[in-house]
Design a protein around this motif. Structure first.
Motif: not given
Length: 178
Positions: A122-127, A129, A133, A137
């Motif tokens: 997840d590029t927004k949260t840098k997590r 998934i 989840q 997307r």
């Protein structure tokens, strides 16, 4: 390769059988000693006619099959090599995990575990998934994003669209002048 594992399993089976026979012999001997002691303690000297029970019939020594998960190939365990014999390269997942773990701030062992499979960044949260989840997307799996796209970029730069300026950015390329 299969014969190696089959041989190992055959050896395990042989050891199990030998150990079972040793235990059965020890149990029979102990029961015979006990019967002899009972016979000596009985005034008439006769044995009551009980036979030595077979431990196999009692089910005490059933064979317990060993977990054979170590026989299967899984890239995240490091027992799979991705390679091209024609082009002379090969790698394991661990090498890419080593390259990217520090850049992403993820422990190398954890990144190696999730680099193969249905895991996404997840590029927004840098997590990292999983598929559940993702929620619709359009993200690429980690293996595609960090491994395949880099391989495709190198092939594009060297074989499909060979421009010298792109070659110079690849540090291990033979004509590298830096």
């Amino acid at each position: 390769m299969g014969s190696f594992f089959a041989g190992e399993r055959m050896e395990d089976d042989l050891r199990w059988r030998e150990e079972r026979e040793r235990r059965l012999a020890a149990k029979r001997e102990a029961m015979a000693d006990e019967a002899a002691a009972d016979a000596a303690a009985t005034p008439s000297g006769s044995v009551n006619g009980d036979s030595v029970p077979d431990a196999e019939a009692e089910g005490q020594y059933d064979y317990q099959e060993r977990d054979d998960e170590d026989l299967y190939f899984a890239p995240e365990r490091g027992n799979v090599v991705f390679a091209s014999a024609i082009d002379g390269w090969g790698f394991r997942i661990g090498k890419f995990a080593q390259l990217y773990a520090s850049k992403l701030g993820i422990r190398e062992a954890n990144f190696k575990r999730v680099l193969w499979g249905d895991f996404y960044l997840d590029t927004k949260t840098k997590r990292v998934i999983n598929y559940k989840q993702l929620r619709g997307r359009n993200l690429k799996p980690l293996f595609v994003q960090f491994v395949l796209e880099n391989i495709w970029a190198v092939y594009d730069a060297i074989m499909l669209n060979p421009y010298v300026s792109r070659h110079l950015r690849i540090p291990w390329y033979p004509n590298h002048t830096h």
